[in-house]
Write a protein that holds these residues in place. Structure first.
Motif, PDB file in Angstrom:
ATOM      1  N   GLY A   2     120.901 -11.020  46.239  1.00  0.00           N
ATOM      2  CA  GLY A   2     121.930 -11.759  46.942  1.00  0.00           C
ATOM      3  C   GLY A   2     121.509 -13.190  47.216  1.00  0.00           C
ATOM      4  N   MET A   3     122.472 -14.009  47.521  1.00  0.00           N
ATOM      5  CA  MET A   3     122.198 -15.421  47.716  1.00  0.00           C
ATOM      6  C   MET A   3     121.226 -15.675  48.854  1.00  0.00           C
ATOM      7  SD  MET A   3     125.022 -18.348  47.787  1.00  0.00           S
ATOM      8  CE  MET A   3     124.609 -20.046  48.036  1.00  0.00           C
ATOM      9  N   THR A   4     121.282 -14.933  49.943  1.00  0.00           N
ATOM     10  CA  THR A   4     120.405 -15.179  51.070  1.00  0.00           C
ATOM     11  C   THR A   4     119.023 -14.573  50.876  1.00  0.00           C
ATOM     12  OG1 THR A   4     121.298 -13.247  52.207  1.00  0.00           O
ATOM     13  CG2 THR A   4     122.302 -15.381  52.709  1.00  0.00           C
ATOM     14  N   ASP A   5     118.827 -13.722  49.849  1.00  0.00           N
ATOM     15  CA  ASP A   5     117.527 -13.117  49.603  1.00  0.00           C
ATOM     16  C   ASP A   5     116.563 -14.083  48.927  1.00  0.00           C
ATOM     17  OD1 ASP A   5     118.631 -10.818  50.609  1.00  0.00           O
ATOM     18  OD2 ASP A   5     119.025  -9.931  48.649  1.00  0.00           O
ATOM     19  N   ASP A   6     117.065 -15.050  48.213  1.00  0.00           N
ATOM     20  CA  ASP A   6     116.243 -15.980  47.451  1.00  0.00           C
ATOM     21  C   ASP A   6     116.194 -17.318  48.185  1.00  0.00           C
ATOM     22  OD1 ASP A   6     115.022 -17.611  45.606  1.00  0.00           O
ATOM     23  OD2 ASP A   6     116.416 -17.186  43.976  1.00  0.00           O
ATOM     24  N   PRO A   7     115.000 -17.767  48.604  1.00  0.00           N
ATOM     25  CA  PRO A   7     114.920 -19.045  49.334  1.00  0.00           C
ATOM     26  C   PRO A   7     115.388 -20.230  48.497  1.00  0.00           C
ATOM     27  CG  PRO A   7     112.731 -18.217  48.825  1.00  0.00           C
ATOM     28  CD  PRO A   7     113.699 -17.142  48.448  1.00  0.00           C
ATOM     29  N   GLU A   8     115.395 -20.094  47.176  1.00  0.00           N
ATOM     30  CA  GLU A   8     115.844 -21.181  46.304  1.00  0.00           C
ATOM     31  C   GLU A   8     117.357 -21.380  46.357  1.00  0.00           C
ATOM     32  OE1 GLU A   8     114.029 -23.443  44.094  1.00  0.00           O
ATOM     33  OE2 GLU A   8     112.685 -22.840  45.699  1.00  0.00           O
ATOM     34  N   VAL A   9     118.084 -20.393  46.823  1.00  0.00           N
ATOM     35  CA  VAL A   9     119.542 -20.518  46.919  1.00  0.00           C
ATOM     36  C   VAL A   9     120.044 -20.222  48.333  1.00  0.00           C
ATOM     37  CG1 VAL A   9     120.017 -20.134  44.485  1.00  0.00           C
ATOM     38  CG2 VAL A   9     119.884 -18.179  46.011  1.00  0.00           C
ATOM     39  N   ALA A  10     119.175 -20.424  49.324  1.00  0.00           N
ATOM     40  CA  ALA A  10     119.596 -20.251  50.716  1.00  0.00           C
ATOM     41  C   ALA A  10     120.719 -21.244  51.002  1.00  0.00           C
ATOM     42  CB  ALA A  10     118.412 -20.503  51.651  1.00  0.00           C
ATOM     43  N   PRO A  11     121.672 -20.873  51.828  1.00  0.00           N
ATOM     44  CA  PRO A  11     122.793 -21.774  52.113  1.00  0.00           C
ATOM     45  C   PRO A  11     122.327 -23.104  52.697  1.00  0.00           C
ATOM     46  CG  PRO A  11     123.215 -19.582  52.981  1.00  0.00           C
ATOM     47  CD  PRO A  11     121.785 -19.602  52.521  1.00  0.00           C
ATOM     48  N   LEU A  12     123.000 -24.171  52.303  1.00  0.00           N
ATOM     49  CA  LEU A  12     122.711 -25.499  52.824  1.00  0.00           C
ATOM     50  C   LEU A  12     123.443 -25.694  54.141  1.00  0.00           C
ATOM     51  CD1 LEU A  12     123.186 -27.592  49.558  1.00  0.00           C
ATOM     52  CD2 LEU A  12     121.034 -26.779  50.538  1.00  0.00           C
ATOM     53  N   ASP A  13     122.877 -26.520  55.018  1.00  0.00           N
ATOM     54  CA  ASP A  13     123.555 -26.813  56.276  1.00  0.00           C
ATOM     55  C   ASP A  13     124.756 -27.718  56.001  1.00  0.00           C
ATOM     56  OD1 ASP A  13     122.802 -29.803  57.069  1.00  0.00           O
ATOM     57  OD2 ASP A  13     121.030 -28.873  56.177  1.00  0.00           O
ATOM     58  N   GLY A  14     125.656 -27.817  56.949  1.00  0.00           N
ATOM     59  CA  GLY A  14     126.901 -28.559  56.785  1.00  0.00           C
ATOM     60  C   GLY A  14     126.705 -30.028  56.454  1.00  0.00           C
ATOM     61  N   GLU A  15     125.747 -30.678  57.107  1.00  0.00           N
ATOM     62  CA  GLU A  15     125.513 -32.100  56.844  1.00  0.00           C
ATOM     63  C   GLU A  15     125.004 -32.327  55.434  1.00  0.00           C
ATOM     64  OE1 GLU A  15     123.174 -34.068  59.795  1.00  0.00           O
ATOM     65  OE2 GLU A  15     124.565 -33.541  61.404  1.00  0.00           O
ATOM     66  N   THR A  16     124.097 -31.473  54.973  1.00  0.00           N
ATOM     67  CA  THR A  16     123.566 -31.616  53.613  1.00  0.00           C
ATOM     68  C   THR A  16     124.683 -31.427  52.593  1.00  0.00           C
ATOM     69  OG1 THR A  16     121.369 -30.870  54.300  1.00  0.00           O
ATOM     70  CG2 THR A  16     121.885 -30.716  51.957  1.00  0.00           C
ATOM     71  N   ARG A  17     125.493 -30.387  52.762  1.00  0.00           N
ATOM     72  CA  ARG A  17     126.621 -30.164  51.843  1.00  0.00           C
ATOM     73  C   ARG A  17     127.569 -31.358  51.831  1.00  0.00           C
ATOM     74  NH1 ARG A  17     127.073 -25.353  54.456  1.00  0.00           N
ATOM     75  NH2 ARG A  17     129.089 -25.947  55.272  1.00  0.00           N
ATOM     76  N   PHE A  18     127.881 -31.893  53.014  1.00  0.00           N
ATOM     77  CA  PHE A  18     128.786 -33.030  53.144  1.00  0.00           C
ATOM     78  C   PHE A  18     128.256 -34.241  52.383  1.00  0.00           C
ATOM     79  CE2 PHE A  18     130.245 -36.886  55.255  1.00  0.00           C
ATOM     80  CZ  PHE A  18     131.611 -36.681  55.364  1.00  0.00           C
ATOM     81  N   VAL A  19     126.991 -34.559  52.586  1.00  0.00           N
ATOM     82  CA  VAL A  19     126.402 -35.740  51.930  1.00  0.00           C
ATOM     83  C   VAL A  19     126.345 -35.547  50.422  1.00  0.00           C
ATOM     84  CG1 VAL A  19     124.302 -37.130  51.698  1.00  0.00           C
ATOM     85  CG2 VAL A  19     125.122 -36.474  53.975  1.00  0.00           C
ATOM     86  N   LEU A  20     125.896 -34.380  49.964  1.00  0.00           N
ATOM     87  CA  LEU A  20     125.790 -34.151  48.523  1.00  0.00           C
ATOM     88  C   LEU A  20     127.156 -34.182  47.849  1.00  0.00           C
ATOM     89  CD1 LEU A  20     123.084 -31.349  48.445  1.00  0.00           C
ATOM     90  CD2 LEU A  20     122.781 -33.778  47.915  1.00  0.00           C
ATOM     91  N   LYS A  21     128.153 -33.624  48.500  1.00  0.00           N
ATOM     92  CA  LYS A  21     129.496 -33.568  47.918  1.00  0.00           C
ATOM     93  C   LYS A  21     130.175 -34.932  47.917  1.00  0.00           C
ATOM     94  CE  LYS A  21     134.041 -31.529  48.632  1.00  0.00           C
ATOM     95  NZ  LYS A  21     134.868 -30.763  49.549  1.00  0.00           N
ATOM     96  N   ASN A  22     130.056 -35.672  49.005  1.00  0.00           N
ATOM     97  CA  ASN A  22     130.812 -36.904  49.167  1.00  0.00           C
ATOM     98  C   ASN A  22     130.040 -38.183  48.861  1.00  0.00           C
ATOM     99  OD1 ASN A  22     133.408 -35.811  50.309  1.00  0.00           O
ATOM    100  ND2 ASN A  22     131.929 -34.921  51.721  1.00  0.00           N
ATOM    101  N   PHE A  23     128.716 -38.111  48.872  1.00  0.00           N
ATOM    102  CA  PHE A  23     127.912 -39.304  48.640  1.00  0.00           C
ATOM    103  C   PHE A  23     126.800 -39.052  47.625  1.00  0.00           C
ATOM    104  CE2 PHE A  23     129.709 -39.664  52.898  1.00  0.00           C
ATOM    105  CZ  PHE A  23     130.372 -40.879  52.786  1.00  0.00           C
TER     106      PHE A  23
END
Length: 124
Positions: A2-23
């Motif tokens: 599952g996604m949360t089992d692998d540290p390489e695909v742990a969910p990103l925090d909201g600020e990180t997602r926002f910056v990567l998506k928009n900037f």
């Protein structure tokens, strides 16, 4: 796995997602590749995307090469991307403003969003 089992695909925090998506355009090429690798590995972890394995291998090799040159900090992909987002925010304070909901303070989807996806608050 599952996604949360692998540290390489742990969910990103909201600020990180926002910056990567928009900037994301403010990131250097090697960090764009780390972001692409994260997205590919996340997609593969959900199953049904085994055909992406070759592309994941190519991006992993590029990210490892960037790490060995000292261009990317060591750590898991979420840690690398969080640090990259932090640097984008600190390096571009007039451009990058994290948009937040006035009601619940969660990060919005885009800088121009007029509805919070978390609490539903709407200010159209």
């Amino acid at each position: 796995m599952g996604m949360t089992d692998d540290p390489e695909v742990a969910p990103l925090d909201g600020e990180t997602r926002f910056v990567l998506k928009n900037f994301g355009h403010l990131l250097p090429q090697w960090l764009l590749e780390a972001n692409r690798l994260y997205l590919l590995k996340s997609k593969m972890s959900t199953g049904g995307y085994e055909h992406l394995a070759g592309e994941v291998e190519r991006f992993q090799a590029r990210v490892r090469a960037s790490q060995s040159r000292g261009e990317i900090v060591q750590g898991s992909l979420p840690e690398i991307l969080a640090e990259a987002a932090r640097r984008v925010v600190l390096g571009n304070p007039q451009v990058v403003v994290i948009a937040r909901c006035a009601k619940c303070s969660n990060v919005l989807a885009t800088p121009r969003a007029r509805q919070c996806l978390h609490c539903g608050h709407d200010w159209h």
